[in-house]
Design an enzyme around this catalytic site. Structure first.
Site, short mmCIF file in Angstrom:
data_model
loop_
_atom_site.label_atom_id
_atom_site.label_comp_id
_atom_site.label_asym_id
_atom_site.label_seq_id
_atom_site.Cartn_x
_atom_site.Cartn_y
_atom_site.Cartn_z
N PRO A 33 0.84 -1.20 0.00
CA PRO A 33 0.00 0.00 0.00
C PRO A 33 0.87 1.26 0.00
O PRO A 33 1.93 1.28 0.62
CB PRO A 33 -0.78 -0.09 1.31
CG PRO A 33 -0.63 -1.47 1.78
CD PRO A 33 0.60 -2.04 1.18
N THR A 64 2.52 2.71 -2.46
CA THR A 64 3.69 2.80 -3.32
C THR A 64 3.38 3.51 -4.63
O THR A 64 4.22 3.56 -5.51
CB THR A 64 4.25 1.40 -3.63
OG1 THR A 64 3.17 0.53 -3.92
CG2 THR A 64 5.03 0.86 -2.46
N LYS A 91 0.50 3.00 -6.77
CA LYS A 91 -0.19 2.24 -7.82
C LYS A 91 -1.31 3.06 -8.44
O LYS A 91 -1.40 3.18 -9.67
CB LYS A 91 -0.75 0.92 -7.25
CG LYS A 91 0.32 0.01 -6.69
CD LYS A 91 -0.24 -1.30 -6.21
CE LYS A 91 -1.14 -1.17 -5.01
NZ LYS A 91 -0.44 -0.71 -3.80
N THR A 92 -2.16 3.60 -7.59
CA THR A 92 -3.26 4.43 -8.09
C THR A 92 -2.71 5.64 -8.84
O THR A 92 -3.20 6.01 -9.91
CB THR A 92 -4.14 4.88 -6.92
OG1 THR A 92 -4.50 3.73 -6.15
CG2 THR A 92 -5.40 5.55 -7.40
N GLU A 146 18.80 3.86 26.76
CA GLU A 146 19.06 4.32 25.39
C GLU A 146 20.55 4.35 25.07
O GLU A 146 20.96 3.94 23.99
CB GLU A 146 18.44 5.71 25.16
CG GLU A 146 16.92 5.75 25.26
CD GLU A 146 16.22 4.72 24.38
OE1 GLU A 146 16.80 4.31 23.35
OE2 GLU A 146 15.11 4.29 24.74
N ASP A 184 11.86 -3.92 22.46
CA ASP A 184 13.14 -4.48 22.03
C ASP A 184 13.06 -6.00 21.98
O ASP A 184 13.55 -6.63 21.04
CB ASP A 184 14.24 -4.09 23.02
CG ASP A 184 14.39 -2.58 23.16
OD1 ASP A 184 14.02 -1.88 22.20
OD2 ASP A 184 14.85 -2.13 24.22
#
Ligand code: ADP
Ligand code: MG
Ligand code: ZN
Length: 622
Positions: free
Chosen positions: A222, A224, A226-227, A441, A517
């Site tokens: 979805p 990418t 196409k439409t 972190e 994680d």
């Protein structure tokens, strides 16, 4: 998708003139038959037959009228007035003689009497009244009902005729989108250029006897484009563009979807050369299966589509494009040569592709000179739609801050917003919790920095996000890595374990902060064993297949349950090993860990550069 569709009746029509006339006719008939007699002049008293004969014999009756089995008569009353009476007619053969003989107060001394023969309608009128009129009324009422039903359901068309759907599918004949609006996707564009050329000059192909593929199927995750690229083909070829979504064909009544398909092809045939685009074709193109009975309406629609695609002449210049992100669910019949025999793959953009897409969308907003490469690097795995969203978010941020132009920092912040959620401004974290998050972190970052084959740290932050993340370490690959080695993957797992390892090492206790994680590390380790053949034990044996690759991808095991249990052991072994490695790295660099964590705690957000300065300070001296 921008398809315009006109239905023949947008609302039930109220003032149909024909129905109006019918109602008048009905009302007149009704009044005639039942209501008017009630308003006849004078009051009529009902009496019995005996009284009537008695009145006749006593010479009081002036007038007699026999009608419809009833006798109406006027007679003098005792008070000398005249009144009208009614009585039922009796089968009395002597009545006429009696009336002729009787005296009367009339001037000629005779009773005036008549019999009114009920008037027979002509047979034609009878036929019309009994058969045609009710038929017409029923017909009109049905049509009215059908229309309002249709209007309510939002579908187009005529309720009565299933032959065509009645929907006028408007072709967009002025598509402005071109290939320039579609960044990257060069392979797809190349494949579609031929179709554009064909639409420009079908004769060229007809002359040599070649017919182009009737249909091309655009396949990919979805977002990418196409439409977008389907519209661009129409824009490039400057031909009408009939666009419909697969779900629009699935109707309430069996046969309506098929009628719509028929209509679509008929109208497209008239406008050739043109493009028919069926978006999300999996809604109708799903494999027909007999096991569960299937869906009648959908199957009929699909069959009609197959028939139409076979039926029309490929040289006329109608090209069918369709898009789907679930190609594996499509019916095999759709994919055979002569139908959607071309398959055009739309992939998630690579680094260059992402840069190009960002550029296309950035061109539509006012911006300062921005460095797109860092944004493109940070968005690995994002689709074109997500990148478009990132640019828009950046523009919104600029507006929020009262600026005229989008800056690089807008873009960077919006990447984080899109990927990790917005900053949580008022999250209350105690100082102790903040300390834990900072060590966690830095643990990730330090493990990453100390391993050779892992992506450099770009940013570390302990500002909580709405997604639930209390902080994160952003690693950005400089290039695009297509092949990942076993070391790469293992190092990634170790980096993921770094957060928890730092907590263990420093606080001698562990928290829930590592749940994400853990999830990711396990997923990676499992994939190494089951799909990438990276465990000694299973060598190159495939143990899992991926379904629905474009929509997240759910895995299903293809091995026995005993093996499944052993896979778990293997996964555990890898995760444990990586955890061990991370712990080793951190305990060997405890000073760096402490210093960087303190620095992060104070600043809340630091760049990869700042972090690496601390790291280098220690490692250079050693
Ligand atoms: P799909 O149909 O593949 O799901 P869309 O064509 O609807 O995706 O793309 C959604 C939006 O994403 C487009 O309107 C466009 O703004 C953006 N987009 C996607 N791919 C690209 C691309 N290659 N170049 C430019 N914009 C793109
Ligand atoms: Mg789409
Ligand atoms: Zn973490």
């Amino acid at each position: 998708m921008n398809n315009k569709q006109e239905t023949q009746s947008s609302a039930p029509r109220r003032g149909n003139p024909l129905t109006g006339i019918l109602w008048v006719v009905l009302i007149v008939l009704f009044l005639n038959g039942f209501v008017f007699p009630l308003f006849s002049p004078g009051r009529i008293t009902t009496t019995d037959y005996g009284t009537f004969i008695e009145r006749v014999d006593s010479g009081l009756v002036q007038e007699v009228m026999i009608k419809n089995g009833q006798i109406f008569f006027t007679a003098r009353t005792d008070k000398g007035k005249t009144a009208t009476f009614r009585t039922g007619a009796v089968d009395d053969p002597h009545l006429v003689d009696r009336l002729l003989d009787a005296k009367s107060p009339n001037e000629n001394g005779k009773i005036a009497f008549t019999q009114i023969v009920p008037q027979e309608n002509s047979p034609i009128l009878n036929f019309i009244l009994m058969w045609i009129l009710p038929g017409m009324i029923f017909f009109l009422l049905w049509r009215q009902a059908g229309k309002s039903l249709q209007a309510r359901m939002g579908g187009g068309g005529n309720f009565l005729s299933f032959g065509n759907s009645g929907a006028r599918i408007y072709a967009d004949s002025d598509v402005k989108t071109t290939f320039a609006d579609v960044a990257g996707q060069d392979e797809a564009k190349e494949a579609l250029t031929e179709i554009v050329d064909f639409l420009h000059s079908p004769e060229k192909y007809a002359r040599i006897g070649a017919s182009l593929p009737k249909g091309a199927l655009l396949v990919g995750p979805p977002g990418t484009g196409k439409t977008l690229i389907a519209r661009a083909v129409a824009g490039e070829a400057r031909v009408p563009f009939f666009a419909m979504s697969g779900s629009e064909f699935v109707q309430m009544f069996v046969g309506m979807g098929a009628a719509k398909v028929r209509d679509l092809f008929k109208q497209a045939g008239e406008k050739a050369p043109c493009i028919i685009f069926i978006d999300e074709i999996d809604a109708i193109g799903k494999r027909r299966d007999t096991a569960f009975g299937g869906n009648d309406e959908r199957e009929q629609t699909l069959n009609q589509l197959l028939t139409e695609m076979d039926g029309f002449d490929g040289r006329k210049g109608v090209v069918i494009l369709a898009a789907t992100n679930r190609p594996e669910t499509l019916d095999k019949a759709l994919l055979r040569p002569g139908r959607f025999d071309r398959r055009i793959q739309m992939e998630l953009p690579d680094l260059e592709g992402r840069k190009a897409i960002l550029q296309v969308h950035l061109a539509q907003v006012k911006h300062e000179a921005v460095d797109l490469s860092i944004v493109a690097q940070a968005t690995a795995g994002s689709s074109g739609a997500e990148l478009a969203n990132i640019v828009n978010e950046a523009a919104l941020r600029a507006v929020r801050q009262g600026r005229q132009r989008v800056t690089t920092s807008d873009l960077e912040e919006s990447v984080e917003t899109v990927l990790a959620g917005a900053q949580k401004k008022h999250a209350v974290l105690s100082l102790d919790e903040k300390r834990i998050v900072a060590y966690h972190e830095i643990g990730h970052a330090l493990v990453a920095a100390m391993q050779t084959a892992s992506a450099p740290v770009h940013k570390i932050t302990i500002i909580p996000r709405t997604s639930g993340a209390l902080g994160y370490t952003m690693q950005v690959d400089e290039g695009e890595q297509v092949l990942l080695s076993r070391e790469n993957l293992f190092n990634r797992i170790a980096t993921l374990a770094g957060g928890r390892s730092a907590e263990e090492l420093v606080f001698k206790s562990i928290t829930t902060g590592a749940s994400n994680d853990i999830e990711q590390a396990t997923k990676l380790a499992r994939a190494m064993v089951t799909r990438f053949g990276m465990s000694d034990k299973y060598d190159m044996m495939g143990l899992e297949t991926v379904n629905n690759a474009y929509l997240g991808g759910d895995n299903s095991l293809t091995c026995s349950s005993e093996t499944a249990a052993q896979i778990d052991n293997e996964v555990l072994r890898i995760v444990k090993e990586a955890h061990e490695k991370a712990r080793g790295i951190l305990s060997g660099n405890r000073e760096i860990l402490d210093e960087a964590a303190a620095y992060l705690l104070q600043r809340e957000t630091i760049t990869g550069e700042e972090f690496m300065r601390i790291v280098r300070k220690h490692t250079a001296g050693a």
